[in-house]
Design an enzyme around this catalytic site. Structure first.
Site, mmCIF file in Angstrom:
data_model
loop_
_atom_site.group_PDB
_atom_site.id
_atom_site.type_symbol
_atom_site.label_atom_id
_atom_site.label_comp_id
_atom_site.label_asym_id
_atom_site.label_seq_id
_atom_site.Cartn_x
_atom_site.Cartn_y
_atom_site.Cartn_z
ATOM 1 C CB SER A 123 98.726 13.642 0.214
ATOM 2 O OG SER A 123 99.791 13.891 -0.766
ATOM 3 C CE1 TYR A 153 97.957 18.441 2.114
ATOM 4 C CE2 TYR A 153 100.115 17.204 1.125
ATOM 5 C CZ TYR A 153 98.575 17.523 1.153
ATOM 6 O OH TYR A 153 97.734 17.148 0.010
#
Ligand code: NAP
Length: 243
Positions: free
Chosen positions: A138, A152
């Site tokens: 990501s 995350y």
């Protein structure tokens, strides 16, 4: 079969778009899911009706036994898994680091990083020709996702390190390992973070002035898996509209 791929978390979002594209490109596809059985079966049906090859397999990919069972089933049906897409991932409600519990941190690491490690290990340990892995990281690994999901972001940073290290371990065997780093992509994941319209809210801050589609991410994943990317390993494609 010549090209056999497992797409973890293939039932929805980026994983579903990737499964569809790879099936169209001639891969036999194992669509892994954890709990979304209906979307997974509907996707298999759609792919099979087009004359392409896919089946769905339920497994929590952060569980080693379930990962082994999945590889065994794919080996039994299609032969060696030649390609792997580590896409399964999740996030929790937006919060500051100070409000994130140790339990949540561990869950994020298990779902996003341990799963990738376990699937890479099962992939490598097969006997036969293995060709390429793509890990779905990501843009958060670069930004750190402050005030939203530092846990995350850290899990995606760990995935990037794993991608780099493994690419060097496997290069002499001609197995390529690469990553993609999507930015704001239109999927259901943002609802899990507590803000279903997050991509729309942030679109104005993205240089290309819009969120991305799962299909746009799938194209880069498919290219990295393919022979067109035969000299690319240990690399990352940022698919984040210029962020
Ligand atoms: P999504 O729509 O929420 O889909 C997540 C998928 O992961 C689902 O298929 C889910 O299956 C599966 N999954 C979650 N935990 C699992 C587990 N333990 N075992 C097996 N499958 C599991 O998310 P997405 O947006 O497509 O995200 C896909 C990947 O892209 C993730 O790694 C995410 O971090 C990354 N990414 C997304 C964005 C974005 O803006 N959407 C941006 C950057 C990176 P079930 O439904 O069965 O649980």
């Amino acid at each position: 079969m010549d090209k056999v791929v497992i797409v973890t978390g293939g039932s929805r979002g980026i994983g579903a778009a990737t499964s569809k594209l790879l099936a169209r490109q001639g891969y036999a596809v194992c669509i892994n899911y954890r709990q979304s059985q209906q979307p997974a079966l509907a996707l298999v049906d759609e792919i099979n009706r087009s004359g392409d090859e896919a089946f769905a397999f339920q497994a929590d990919v952060s569980n080693e036994q379930q990962v082994h069972a999945m590889f065994e089933e794919v080996n039994r049906r299609y032969g060696v898994v030649s390609h792997l897409v580590n896409n399964a991932g999740r996030l929790f409600t937006q919060s500051c680091l100070a409000d994130i519990s140790a339990e949540r941190f561990n869950q994020i690491m298990q779902t996003n990083v341990l799963s990738c490690f376990l699937c890479c290990k099962a992939f490598i340990n097969q006997t036969g020709t293995k060709r390429a892995i793509v890990n779905v990281s990501s843009a958060a690994s670069r930004t750190g996702a402050p005030f939203e999901y530092v846990d995350y972001a850290a899990s995606k940073g760990a995935m990037d390190s794993l991608t780099k290290g493994l690419s060097l371990e496997l290069a002499a065997d001609n197995i390529r390992v690469n990553g993609v780093r999507p930015g704001f992509i239109h999927t259901d994941m943002h609802a899990d973070g507590g803000e279903p319209n997050r991509v729309e809210r942030l679109a104005e801050n993205i240089p290309l002035k819009r969120g991305g589609t799962p299909e746009e991410v799938a194209e880069s994943i498919a290219w990295l898996l393919s022979e067109q990317a035969s000299y690319v390993t240990g690399s990352f494609i940022d698919i984040a509209g210029g962020r």
